[in-house]
Enzyme design. Structure first.
Site, short mmCIF file in Angstrom:
data_model
loop_
_atom_site.label_atom_id
_atom_site.label_comp_id
_atom_site.label_asym_id
_atom_site.label_seq_id
_atom_site.Cartn_x
_atom_site.Cartn_y
_atom_site.Cartn_z
N ALA A 129 0.83 -1.20 0.00
CA ALA A 129 0.00 0.00 0.00
C ALA A 129 0.87 1.26 0.00
O ALA A 129 0.68 2.16 -0.83
CB ALA A 129 -0.93 -0.02 1.22
N LYS B 98 9.24 1.62 9.84
CA LYS B 98 9.73 1.42 11.21
C LYS B 98 11.08 0.71 11.26
O LYS B 98 11.92 1.04 12.07
CB LYS B 98 8.69 0.63 12.01
CG LYS B 98 8.97 0.61 13.48
CD LYS B 98 7.77 0.28 14.31
CE LYS B 98 7.27 -1.11 14.12
NZ LYS B 98 6.21 -1.44 15.08
N SER C 265 4.27 -6.97 6.46
CA SER C 265 3.55 -8.20 6.12
C SER C 265 3.59 -8.55 4.63
O SER C 265 3.48 -9.72 4.27
CB SER C 265 2.07 -8.06 6.52
OG SER C 265 1.96 -8.03 7.91
N THR C 266 3.72 -7.54 3.75
CA THR C 266 3.63 -7.83 2.32
C THR C 266 4.58 -8.94 1.91
O THR C 266 4.22 -9.88 1.20
CB THR C 266 3.92 -6.55 1.50
OG1 THR C 266 2.89 -5.60 1.79
CG2 THR C 266 3.95 -6.84 0.00
N GLN D 228 1.75 -15.24 0.79
CA GLN D 228 2.06 -16.43 0.00
C GLN D 228 1.09 -16.58 -1.16
O GLN D 228 1.47 -16.62 -2.33
CB GLN D 228 2.02 -17.67 0.88
CG GLN D 228 3.11 -17.72 1.93
CD GLN D 228 3.11 -19.01 2.73
OE1 GLN D 228 2.18 -19.82 2.66
NE2 GLN D 228 4.14 -19.21 3.52
N GLU E 4 -8.39 -19.98 -3.68
CA GLU E 4 -8.25 -20.06 -2.22
C GLU E 4 -9.63 -20.09 -1.60
O GLU E 4 -10.65 -20.02 -2.31
CB GLU E 4 -7.45 -18.87 -1.71
CG GLU E 4 -5.98 -18.94 -2.09
CD GLU E 4 -5.20 -17.77 -1.52
OE1 GLU E 4 -5.17 -17.63 -0.29
OE2 GLU E 4 -4.64 -17.00 -2.30
N HIS F 201 -6.06 -17.08 10.53
CA HIS F 201 -5.78 -17.97 9.41
C HIS F 201 -5.84 -19.40 9.94
O HIS F 201 -5.22 -19.71 10.96
CB HIS F 201 -4.39 -17.68 8.83
CG HIS F 201 -4.18 -18.28 7.48
ND1 HIS F 201 -4.08 -19.64 7.29
CD2 HIS F 201 -4.11 -17.73 6.25
CE1 HIS F 201 -3.92 -19.88 5.99
NE2 HIS F 201 -3.95 -18.74 5.34
N ARG G 271 -12.48 -18.49 5.33
CA ARG G 271 -11.53 -18.69 6.42
C ARG G 271 -12.15 -18.80 7.80
O ARG G 271 -11.72 -19.60 8.63
CB ARG G 271 -10.61 -17.49 6.44
CG ARG G 271 -9.22 -17.86 6.26
CD ARG G 271 -8.42 -16.67 5.99
NE ARG G 271 -7.73 -16.92 4.76
CZ ARG G 271 -6.85 -16.09 4.25
NH1 ARG G 271 -6.57 -14.98 4.86
NH2 ARG G 271 -6.24 -16.40 3.14
N HIS H 251 -4.20 -13.30 11.88
CA HIS H 251 -3.60 -13.13 10.56
C HIS H 251 -3.86 -11.75 9.97
O HIS H 251 -2.97 -11.16 9.38
CB HIS H 251 -4.18 -14.21 9.64
CG HIS H 251 -3.62 -14.21 8.25
ND1 HIS H 251 -2.27 -14.40 8.00
CD2 HIS H 251 -4.21 -14.07 7.04
CE1 HIS H 251 -2.07 -14.37 6.69
NE2 HIS H 251 -3.22 -14.15 6.08
N GLU I 45 -3.89 -2.66 5.18
CA GLU I 45 -4.46 -3.32 6.36
C GLU I 45 -4.82 -2.33 7.46
O GLU I 45 -5.77 -2.57 8.23
CB GLU I 45 -3.49 -4.39 6.89
CG GLU I 45 -4.13 -5.24 7.99
CD GLU I 45 -3.29 -6.42 8.42
OE1 GLU I 45 -2.25 -6.69 7.81
OE2 GLU I 45 -3.71 -7.08 9.40
N ARG J 194 -12.41 -11.01 5.71
CA ARG J 194 -11.82 -10.73 4.39
C ARG J 194 -11.75 -12.01 3.54
O ARG J 194 -11.37 -13.07 4.02
CB ARG J 194 -10.42 -10.19 4.59
CG ARG J 194 -9.64 -9.99 3.33
CD ARG J 194 -8.24 -9.53 3.68
NE ARG J 194 -7.55 -10.54 4.43
CZ ARG J 194 -6.62 -11.35 3.93
NH1 ARG J 194 -6.29 -11.27 2.66
NH2 ARG J 194 -6.03 -12.24 4.69
N LEU K 40 -3.95 -7.68 -0.74
CA LEU K 40 -2.96 -7.03 -1.61
C LEU K 40 -3.70 -6.21 -2.67
O LEU K 40 -3.30 -5.10 -3.03
CB LEU K 40 -2.04 -8.07 -2.27
CG LEU K 40 -1.16 -8.89 -1.30
CD1 LEU K 40 -0.45 -10.02 -2.03
CD2 LEU K 40 -0.13 -8.01 -0.61
#
Ligand code: SIN
Length: 555
Positions: A34, A54, A61-62, A66, A133, A254, A312, A373, A397, A408, A414
């Site tokens: 993002a 940071k 996380s990007t 996977q 998925e 997750h 999920r 997650h 996020e 989600r 992404l």
């Protein structure tokens, strides 16, 4: 403490006055998909951009994503079907207009990402390989390096950003608080830089707009797939500045995090950080993997028409029930029938994580359990990424755009980062005011909390506010969080992060306690059904007294 048991929260972090200043057009906080996509779009609009991150640029996380990016890129698929799957996963709380623009603009944004240099996996005829998925009724997930999609995206965006001399990058820089003018408009951030050859210590970047793209808050839990940097900094900063956050009770767990106690490479870096559990992508189930209980039974079959590929929240709840009934810590993912050659080629990252933990996925069952997650909620934005504070935007996020609802859909995150990065850049470029004068530079007071207490916070959150929660467990967790909120410590990065974690934990608990129903990823054992009168959003703010205040926004 307030009467309702909610802790009083600091309205700024305690920090020295800024010792240096820089000016830019737009400051972007965060450097995942993002943040970097916003920066590149803003540069296309001719603006000067400063990116503050940071730790290192690729520590968010990007890089760990996977499965891939969901987008309609196959002529036999349709945006209506993608929208439908997104809304079903979101359990009645998605904003249909935001979802519609997500799925319609998504394919163009994915092609743009390819133009910026990201290479996705292709078939022998050159066509993009698409996988499936949980919750998707079509193959629409593009991936790279098999299961290393995020690493490829991060590489490509970082390379593109580094090529542009008008993007200033501050690494090892924690954004402390938002700077605002007399009307409340955002006009920069204070930050702490651990610099070598760059400005060092606490400084201020003055800007005409601020974009938060600082990722999630998974480190508020003891078991998470999130990296150690995901301490809810953006949501906490926005709350302190007076912005509204929404849907924070909807934390996605997750279903298949690899259950290991500190495998090589993912060892607990310090007592203050939760272990990052390696992910076993849903794409492994998309390619035919099964979930089994201790007796070898495929427990998802018969529970949902998509079996292991149910959304999920459905799979995480089913796994939790199986584990609770059997008194075990995990269920099993069975990929043995997919074969060693296929697994090594298609899922090299997962195979490496398993082998490092002494598990050969071609021969052994893989122990998996739900882990925190993704935060489906976050800083409330409109469809242009504007928050409730003028000049402050949120993307990725950290934001709640309305596309995820109560849960989600896999691989939509992404995509959301890409789509809203472009929308934000368009809005900023069209509305940018002149520089404004911050009135809260050098204000006294504020808080910083004892970082050695973080493990207590994380354990309490996992036990009381995890996959399954109830009024009693949430109340006990809130009492723990309220006690930690009083433990002041000297100001440094760890104590600022701890204050951020306590802030987001308190907001999450306030919303989770209030929402007396089960919906999406919010599972209340004392209120096991979804209720029509709960179709709406809880908006949370910190009021002038430092108290969390909720307002209800029905749909
Ligand atoms: C996964 O690969 O299972 C994670 C994808 C996502 O979180 O969207």
């Amino acid at each position: 403490m307030t009467r309702s048991g909610l802790p009083r929260l600091g309205q700024r972090l305690r920090a020295p006055d800024p010792g240096w200043f820089e000016s830019t057009d737009v400051v972007v906080v965060g450097s995942g998909i993002a943040g970097l996509a916003v920066a590149l779009h803003l540069r296309e609009a001719g603006l000067h951009v400063t990116v503050v991150t940071k730790v290192n640029t690729d520590d968010g996380s990007t890089r760990w994503a996977q499965g891939g990016i969901a987008a309609v890129l196959d002529p036999t698929d349709s945006v209506e079907r993608h929208a439908h799957d997104t809304m079903v996963a979101g359990a009645g709380l998605c904003d249909p207009v935001a979802v519609d623009l997500l799925v319609r603009e998504g394919p163009g944004r994915v092609r743009e990402l390819m133009r910026w240099g990201a290479g996705f996996d292709r078939a022998a005829d050159g066509g993009l390989l698409l996988t499936r998925e949980g919750g998707h009724h079509a193959n629409r997930v593009v991936h790279a390096g098999g299961d290393a999609t995020g690493a490829e995206i991060q590489r490509a965006l970082h390379t593109a950003v580094c090529r542009d001399p008008w993007i200033r990058l501050f690494e090892h820089s924690l954004a402390i608080d938002l700077l605002q003018d007399a009307e409340g408009r955002a006009c920069g951030v204070t930050l702490h830089v651990l610099g070598e050859g760059t400005p060092d210590g606490v400084g201020a970047v003055l800007a005409r707009a601020v974009v938060l793209a600082s990722g999630g808050m998974g480190q508020v839990y003891a078991a998470t797939t999130n990296p150690v940097v995901s301490t809810g900094d953006g949501v906490a900063l926005a709350l302190r500045a007076g912005a509204a956050v929404t849907d924070v009770e909807f934390v996605q767990f997750h279903p298949t995090a690899l259950l290991v106690d500190g495998p090589p490479g993912t060892a607990r870096p310090s007592l203050a950080c939760a272990t990052q559990q390696p992910l076993v992508s849903e794409a492994l189930r998309g390619e035919g993997g099964y979930l089994r209980d201790d007796d070898g039974r495929r427990f998802m079959v018969g529970l949902h028409e998509l079996a292991e590929l149910a959304p999920r929240d459905v799979v995480a709840k089913a796994s939790h029930r199986v584990m609770r009934a059997a008194g075990t810590r995990n269920v099993w993912l069975d990929a043995r029938h997919l074969g060693a050659t296929f697994l090594a080629g298609r899922f090299p990252t997962i195979v490496a994580s398993c082998l490092a933990a002494g598990i050969d996925p071609a021969k052994d069952l893989i122990p998996v359990a739900p882990a925190a997650h993704y935060a489906s909620g976050g800083v409330r934005t409109d469809r242009r990424g504007r928050t409730t504070i003028p000049g402050l935007y949120a993307c990725g996020e950290v934001a709640c755009t309305g596309v995820h609802g109560a849960n989600r859909l896999a691989s939509n995150s992404l995509l959301e980062g890409l789509v809203f990065a472009r929308r934000i850049a368009d809005d900023v470029a069209g509305t940018l005011p002149g520089q404004c004068d911050p009135i809260n530079l050098g204000a006294t007071g504020g808080w910083a909390l004892d970082p050695t207490l973080r493990p207590r916070l994380q354990q309490a959150m996992s036990q009381g506010a995890g996959v399954l929660r109830g009024g009693d467990s949430l109340g006990e967790t809130l009492a723990t969080v309220a006690a930690l909120a009083g433990r002041e410590a000297p100001a440094d990065t760890a104590s600022w992060e701890t204050a951020n974690l306590v802030t987001v934990a308190a907001a999450l608990l306030a919303a989770a306690l209030r929402r007396e129903e089960t919906r999406g990823s919010h599972w209340r054992e004392d209120f096991p059904d979804a209720r029509d009168d709960w179709r709406g959003h809880l908006m949370i703010r910190i009021d002038r007294a430092g108290t969390l205040a909720e307002t209800w926004e029905p749909l």
